[in-house]
Structure formats: C-alpha cells, structure tokens
Design a protein around this motif. Structure first.
Motif, PDB file in Angstrom:
ATOM      1  N   HIS A 186      -9.151   5.517   5.540  1.00  0.00           N
ATOM      2  CA  HIS A 186      -8.890   4.863   4.266  1.00  0.00           C
ATOM      3  C   HIS A 186      -9.481   3.460   4.291  1.00  0.00           C
ATOM      4  CE1 HIS A 186      -6.002   8.123   4.286  1.00  0.00           C
ATOM      5  NE2 HIS A 186      -5.761   7.934   3.003  1.00  0.00           N
ATOM      6  N   LEU A 187     -10.075   3.057   3.196  1.00  0.00           N
ATOM      7  CA  LEU A 187     -10.683   1.734   3.090  1.00  0.00           C
ATOM      8  C   LEU A 187      -9.738   0.783   2.378  1.00  0.00           C
ATOM      9  CD1 LEU A 187     -13.284   0.018   3.497  1.00  0.00           C
ATOM     10  CD2 LEU A 187     -13.976   0.751   1.203  1.00  0.00           C
ATOM     11  N   ARG A 188      -9.462  -0.352   3.003  1.00  0.00           N
ATOM     12  CA  ARG A 188      -8.609  -1.381   2.417  1.00  0.00           C
ATOM     13  C   ARG A 188      -9.494  -2.523   1.948  1.00  0.00           C
ATOM     14  NH1 ARG A 188      -3.377  -0.641   4.622  1.00  0.00           N
ATOM     15  NH2 ARG A 188      -2.761  -2.205   3.076  1.00  0.00           N
ATOM     16  N   LEU A 189      -9.593  -2.709   0.659  1.00  0.00           N
ATOM     17  CA  LEU A 189     -10.495  -3.707   0.096  1.00  0.00           C
ATOM     18  C   LEU A 189      -9.841  -5.076  -0.014  1.00  0.00           C
ATOM     19  CD1 LEU A 189     -12.122  -1.607  -2.761  1.00  0.00           C
ATOM     20  CD2 LEU A 189     -13.280  -2.437  -0.713  1.00  0.00           C
ATOM     21  N   LEU A 190     -10.616  -6.111   0.207  1.00  0.00           N
ATOM     22  CA  LEU A 190     -10.192  -7.479  -0.018  1.00  0.00           C
ATOM     23  C   LEU A 190     -10.682  -7.900  -1.402  1.00  0.00           C
ATOM     24  CD1 LEU A 190     -11.130  -9.032   3.455  1.00  0.00           C
ATOM     25  CD2 LEU A 190      -8.947  -8.015   2.748  1.00  0.00           C
ATOM     26  N   ALA A 191      -9.772  -8.402  -2.226  1.00  0.00           N
ATOM     27  CA  ALA A 191     -10.112  -8.735  -3.611  1.00  0.00           C
ATOM     28  C   ALA A 191      -9.788 -10.185  -3.910  1.00  0.00           C
ATOM     29  CB  ALA A 191      -9.359  -7.808  -4.572  1.00  0.00           C
ATOM     30  N   TYR A 239       0.832  -1.212   0.000  1.00  0.00           N
ATOM     31  CA  TYR A 239       0.000   0.000   0.000  1.00  0.00           C
ATOM     32  C   TYR A 239       0.860   1.252   0.000  1.00  0.00           C
ATOM     33  CZ  TYR A 239      -3.348   3.481   1.794  1.00  0.00           C
ATOM     34  OH  TYR A 239      -4.126   4.600   1.973  1.00  0.00           O
ATOM     35  N   ASP A 240       0.662   2.106  -0.990  1.00  0.00           N
ATOM     36  CA  ASP A 240       1.378   3.376  -1.141  1.00  0.00           C
ATOM     37  C   ASP A 240       0.384   4.497  -0.873  1.00  0.00           C
ATOM     38  OD1 ASP A 240       2.737   5.664  -1.989  1.00  0.00           O
ATOM     39  OD2 ASP A 240       3.756   4.611  -3.620  1.00  0.00           O
ATOM     40  N   ARG A 241       0.364   4.982   0.352  1.00  0.00           N
ATOM     41  CA  ARG A 241      -0.649   5.964   0.752  1.00  0.00           C
ATOM     42  C   ARG A 241      -0.509   7.281  -0.005  1.00  0.00           C
ATOM     43  NH1 ARG A 241      -2.793   7.123   6.846  1.00  0.00           N
ATOM     44  NH2 ARG A 241      -4.147   8.877   6.365  1.00  0.00           N
ATOM     45  N   GLU A 242       0.734   7.741  -0.186  1.00  0.00           N
ATOM     46  CA  GLU A 242       0.941   9.012  -0.881  1.00  0.00           C
ATOM     47  C   GLU A 242       0.454   8.939  -2.324  1.00  0.00           C
ATOM     48  OE1 GLU A 242       4.550  12.217  -1.185  1.00  0.00           O
ATOM     49  OE2 GLU A 242       4.959  10.199  -1.947  1.00  0.00           O
ATOM     50  N   LEU A 243       0.786   7.871  -3.022  1.00  0.00           N
ATOM     51  CA  LEU A 243       0.336   7.707  -4.402  1.00  0.00           C
ATOM     52  C   LEU A 243      -1.185   7.604  -4.476  1.00  0.00           C
ATOM     53  CD1 LEU A 243       1.292   7.251  -7.378  1.00  0.00           C
ATOM     54  CD2 LEU A 243       1.090   4.795  -6.900  1.00  0.00           C
ATOM     55  N   ASP A 269      -3.435   8.866  -2.307  1.00  0.00           N
ATOM     56  CA  ASP A 269      -4.054  10.161  -2.003  1.00  0.00           C
ATOM     57  C   ASP A 269      -3.916  11.159  -3.140  1.00  0.00           C
ATOM     58  OD1 ASP A 269      -4.772   9.174   0.437  1.00  0.00           O
ATOM     59  OD2 ASP A 269      -3.201  10.200   1.576  1.00  0.00           O
ATOM     60  N   GLN A 270      -2.715  11.247  -3.727  1.00  0.00           N
ATOM     61  CA  GLN A 270      -2.433  12.314  -4.679  1.00  0.00           C
ATOM     62  C   GLN A 270      -2.705  11.950  -6.139  1.00  0.00           C
ATOM     63  OE1 GLN A 270       1.124  14.608  -4.128  1.00  0.00           O
ATOM     64  NE2 GLN A 270       1.291  14.118  -1.951  1.00  0.00           N
ATOM     65  N   VAL A 271      -2.709  10.670  -6.454  1.00  0.00           N
ATOM     66  CA  VAL A 271      -2.877  10.280  -7.864  1.00  0.00           C
ATOM     67  C   VAL A 271      -4.108   9.408  -8.079  1.00  0.00           C
ATOM     68  CG1 VAL A 271      -1.819   9.129  -9.831  1.00  0.00           C
ATOM     69  CG2 VAL A 271      -0.393  10.464  -8.266  1.00  0.00           C
ATOM     70  N   LEU A 272      -4.144   8.257  -7.435  1.00  0.00           N
ATOM     71  CA  LEU A 272      -5.215   7.310  -7.728  1.00  0.00           C
ATOM     72  C   LEU A 272      -6.595   7.851  -7.369  1.00  0.00           C
ATOM     73  CD1 LEU A 272      -3.493   3.984  -6.582  1.00  0.00           C
ATOM     74  CD2 LEU A 272      -3.530   5.062  -8.846  1.00  0.00           C
ATOM     75  N   MET A 273      -6.744   8.479  -6.208  1.00  0.00           N
ATOM     76  CA  MET A 273      -8.029   9.070  -5.850  1.00  0.00           C
ATOM     77  C   MET A 273      -8.402  10.214  -6.789  1.00  0.00           C
ATOM     78  SD  MET A 273      -9.453   7.446  -3.308  1.00  0.00           S
ATOM     79  CE  MET A 273      -8.829   5.937  -4.063  1.00  0.00           C
ATOM     80  N   GLU A 303      -0.496  -4.366  -9.836  1.00  0.00           N
ATOM     81  CA  GLU A 303       0.309  -3.325  -9.190  1.00  0.00           C
ATOM     82  C   GLU A 303      -0.556  -2.182  -8.670  1.00  0.00           C
ATOM     83  OE1 GLU A 303       3.517  -3.271  -8.432  1.00  0.00           O
ATOM     84  OE2 GLU A 303       3.659  -5.324  -9.173  1.00  0.00           O
ATOM     85  N   LEU A 304      -1.519  -1.759  -9.466  1.00  0.00           N
ATOM     86  CA  LEU A 304      -2.395  -0.662  -9.047  1.00  0.00           C
ATOM     87  C   LEU A 304      -3.224  -1.054  -7.830  1.00  0.00           C
ATOM     88  CD1 LEU A 304      -3.635   0.734 -12.482  1.00  0.00           C
ATOM     89  CD2 LEU A 304      -1.983   1.774 -10.920  1.00  0.00           C
ATOM     90  N   ALA A 305      -3.703  -2.294  -7.816  1.00  0.00           N
ATOM     91  CA  ALA A 305      -4.498  -2.749  -6.678  1.00  0.00           C
ATOM     92  C   ALA A 305      -3.670  -2.742  -5.399  1.00  0.00           C
ATOM     93  CB  ALA A 305      -5.037  -4.149  -6.960  1.00  0.00           C
ATOM     94  N   ARG A 306      -2.438  -3.234  -5.480  1.00  0.00           N
ATOM     95  CA  ARG A 306      -1.567  -3.230  -4.302  1.00  0.00           C
ATOM     96  C   ARG A 306      -1.267  -1.810  -3.842  1.00  0.00           C
ATOM     97  NH1 ARG A 306      -1.349  -7.899  -1.435  1.00  0.00           N
ATOM     98  NH2 ARG A 306      -0.983  -9.722  -2.785  1.00  0.00           N
ATOM     99  N   LYS A 307      -0.961  -0.924  -4.793  1.00  0.00           N
ATOM    100  CA  LYS A 307      -0.659   0.471  -4.449  1.00  0.00           C
ATOM    101  C   LYS A 307      -1.852   1.157  -3.786  1.00  0.00           C
ATOM    102  CE  LYS A 307       3.554   0.891  -6.225  1.00  0.00           C
ATOM    103  NZ  LYS A 307       4.728   1.205  -5.394  1.00  0.00           N
ATOM    104  N   ALA A 308      -3.062   0.795  -4.212  1.00  0.00           N
ATOM    105  CA  ALA A 308      -4.277   1.418  -3.671  1.00  0.00           C
ATOM    106  C   ALA A 308      -4.679   0.841  -2.316  1.00  0.00           C
ATOM    107  CB  ALA A 308      -5.417   1.261  -4.661  1.00  0.00           C
ATOM    108  N   GLY A 309      -3.972  -0.179  -1.845  1.00  0.00           N
ATOM    109  CA  GLY A 309      -4.259  -0.719  -0.523  1.00  0.00           C
ATOM    110  C   GLY A 309      -5.072  -1.988  -0.518  1.00  0.00           C
TER     111      GLY A 309
END
Length: 390
Positions: free
Chosen positions: A207-212, A140-144, A146-150, A224-230
């Motif tokens: 922040h919500l951490r989803l189980l997939a 999980y990359d919180r900064e990425l 908050d600032q990009v993915l959201m 990669e995007l899913a992991r970065k998003a938490g």
C-alpha cells in the motif's frame, strides 16, 4: 487562508456432491440410471459370483469429471446400454434425479460466490455501523480503502485513463521505501492513480501512503477521505515514522509548482527544493524509488492562472483551461488521456552513515540524481508514446 505549505522538504457442498466412482458396479446398479431399484435387483444374481474390488481401486472423480469404465472380471468391456457406467457418467450423491453435470456445478459455484460476496458486504456494513474496525494513528482505514475507495478509483484507472504500469517490481517487497514522483495535472489525480497502481499491481500487495500538502487537510470531506486512504501531512516527522514502520511512502517534491505549471512547460520538472525527502530517506535507511508519470499533464491543459481570484480564495493558483471555467462544472471533467507510470531502479541509502542526513552536499547530489532519473525517463516515455489519447 494562507498559502499552503509543502513538506519541510521545502516546499461442505463439494464433498457431498462428488460422484462415487471408487467402486465398480454391475450394469444398471447406479441409482441415477434407468430402472432404479429394479435394475439393482436384476443385477444382484448375475453379480453374485463376481469378485468385487475394494473401494479405492479406482481414483474417485471430482465434480463434473468424466468417469472411465473399467472392465469387471466376467464382464465384456464393450457392453453398452442405458445401465452402463460409462454411458451414465458420474453418479449422483443426493439420490435419483440429482446428477450435477459440469455446467450445473459451475452455476452452483457462481451462486455460492454471489452469496459469499453478499455475506461479506453485509458483514462489512455491520462493522462500519458498530465501529468494529481499526484505524492507525494517522487515521488510515485499510479495510475501507481496500473495499470502497480503491473500487471507486479503479474505473478511472482501468477504463478512463487506461494506466500502464512498468517497473512495479522495483518497489521492495518488504520494508520501508520512498517513492518520489513528478507532479502535474492541475488537480492531484496523478497521486491517486499511483496509489492504485501500487495497490493493484505490486506482487506483495503493498500500500502506498502519500504525503500531501496541508491544503488537502483543510478542505471538508476531502480531509476525512485523505486520512482514511492513508495520506498524511507532508512533513519529515510523519514521513520518517511511516518509513521506520516499513511502509511505502509517496512524495511529489515539486508540490504546487509542478501541479499548477502552465501547459507550455509540461513534462519539465520544477525545482525539488533543498532535498528534505533525501534527508528523511537517509535517516530511515530506506531506498528511494524514482517514479515517472506520463499522461497527467494533458488532463487539464492549463493555459492561464487567475492569480487575483486565487488570492481571494486562498488557493495557490486558479486554473484557466480551454473548458474551465467557460463550461462550468462540465469543464472540470478531465480529458481521457492515456497514462504510463514507470517505477525506476531504487537508489539505496542504507550504506550511508547516520550523520549523512546532515550533509548538504550529499543531499544535493542525491536530489539531483533522483530528479535527473525522473526527467530522463519522462523524455523516453514521451518518445515511445504514439498519441496523447491512445
């Protein structure tokens, strides 16, 4: 590719520009008024016998604030003219001709805001290039996020689906919580919209951490995007670890059965399994927050399922909609339905003994309670809805 398995649940500029209004001056003494230094020389003899108040007798005005003229002993209060303090307004701090009126200050503030944003963006890029950022053990990359993915998901959330959020305060301000929601829409956009809802609207900024499902982590780029998003794998171990760390975890127990159900069965909840998510919540002592999502069912009306093609591609289903695959890539554009996401009253689990997580009857009862609460709220929201698109 084997069929995807689901969670073992079963499936200093401001100070320098402030006008110096703390000292009362004789008319014409201001450096910004007509006459400049000559006016000051003319005013000095007349003011020689006047008592000059100490600085601070009058509260200093802030940038852009109007200055009220205060009568000076021996001076007529009704005098007006080019040199009068009440006519001149705030004095400049940077010398003659540098007075900043309120709108000038606003424009300066905006410019400063853009400069700060630019500096912040450059600093962000520098950290990404140099690797000076943090991720947790799940990636999980919180900064990425908050600032990009959201920021990428927010236009879809705000303008396209126009999501309305209710009951967000039911998610605790701190500590672990398990959000359990219905699943639908052919593609899992409902989970992403739920993540934006918690991120943008929760008072505590949670922040919500989803189980997939594991299929998500088998796809290139998406993994990669899913992991970065938490997001993390839908398994009891990962879920319990996150809950014990005080995270808000999201799960959709219907899995692919709900995501790929026919359009004719919309808003009818599928089986929730044997209650694995309840067992996880009981072991962590975390409350269960039911969540009902209306609007996702209609984004891709699934009227058919090409099962043979799905088996060849290793997918749980291959959707056939009125626009896909008939219109090709254009058919993958979701319909702009109006969404409502409602978080219900939390169901506490911290009052049960540790061995309760192994009680099948208790898990069955709690699972049924969560499912019924979600289903009841779905029906209520559907009755209140005026239209699919408005």
């Amino acid at each position: 590719m084997a069929d995807a398995k689901v969670i073992p649940f079963d499936d200093d500029r401001a100070r320098g520009s402030a006008p110096r209004a703390g000292r009362r001056r004789a008319p014409g003494a201001g450096s910004g008024g007509p006459g400049g230094a000559a006016a000051r020389r003319r005013a000095e003899p007349a003011a020689a016998g006047d008592a000059v108040p100490e600085p601070g007798d009058v509260p200093a005005a802030r940038d852009g604030a109007k200055v009220r003229a205060v009568p000076v002993p021996g001076q007529t209060s009704g005098v007006s003219g080019a040199g009068d303090a009440s006519a001149r307004g705030p004095e400049p701090a940077d010398g003659p001709g540098k007075t900043e009126w309120p709108e000038d200050g606003d424009r300066a503030g905006e410019g400063g805001g853009w400069e700060r944003r630019l500096a912040s963006g450059l600093a962000f890029l520098r950290r990404r290039v140099t690797g000076d950022y943090e991720v947790d053990e799940f990636g999980y990359d919180r900064e990425l996020t908050d600032q990009v993915l959201m920021s990428l998901l927010r236009p879809l959330y705000d303008s396209y689906f126009r999501v309305e959020v209710k009951g967000i305060e039911n998610i605790p301000a701190e500590g672990g919580a398990l959000v359990v929601a219905n699943h639908s829409g052919t593609l899992p956009l409902d989970g992403l919209m739920m993540q934006v809802a918690v991120h943008d609207h929760h008072p505590a900024g949670r922040h919500l951490r989803l189980l997939a499902a594991d299929l998500v982590f088998m796809l290139p780029v998406v993994n990669e995007l899913a992991r970065k998003a938490g997001h993390t794998l839908a398994c009891a171990e990962d879920a319990e670890t996150l809950l014990n760390r005080g995270e808000v975890v999201g799960v959709m127990p219907e899995g692919f059965k709900g995501l790929g159900k026919p359009f004719g069965e919309r808003y009818k909840l599928q089986r929730f399994g044997r209650g694995g998510f309840v067992s996880t919540a009981l072991r962590a002592g975390a409350p269960i927050v039911p969540c009902s999502i209306v609007g996702a069912e209609e984004i891709y009306p699934m009227v058919g399922n090409a099962k043979t093609l799905a088996r060849l591609l290793g997918l749980p289903y291959f959707p056939v909609t009125p626009t896909f695959p008939l219109l090709g890539p254009l058919g993958a554009v979701p319909l702009p339905t109006k969404w409502t996401i409602q978080f219900g009253e939390p169901i506490p689990t911290d009052g049960y003994p540790p061995e309760a997580a192994e009680d099948p009857m208790l898990m069955f009862n709690l699972t049924d309670q969560v499912r019924e609460q979600i289903q009841h709220t779905l029906y209520k929201l559907l009755v209140q809805r005026r239209s699919v698109f408005f």
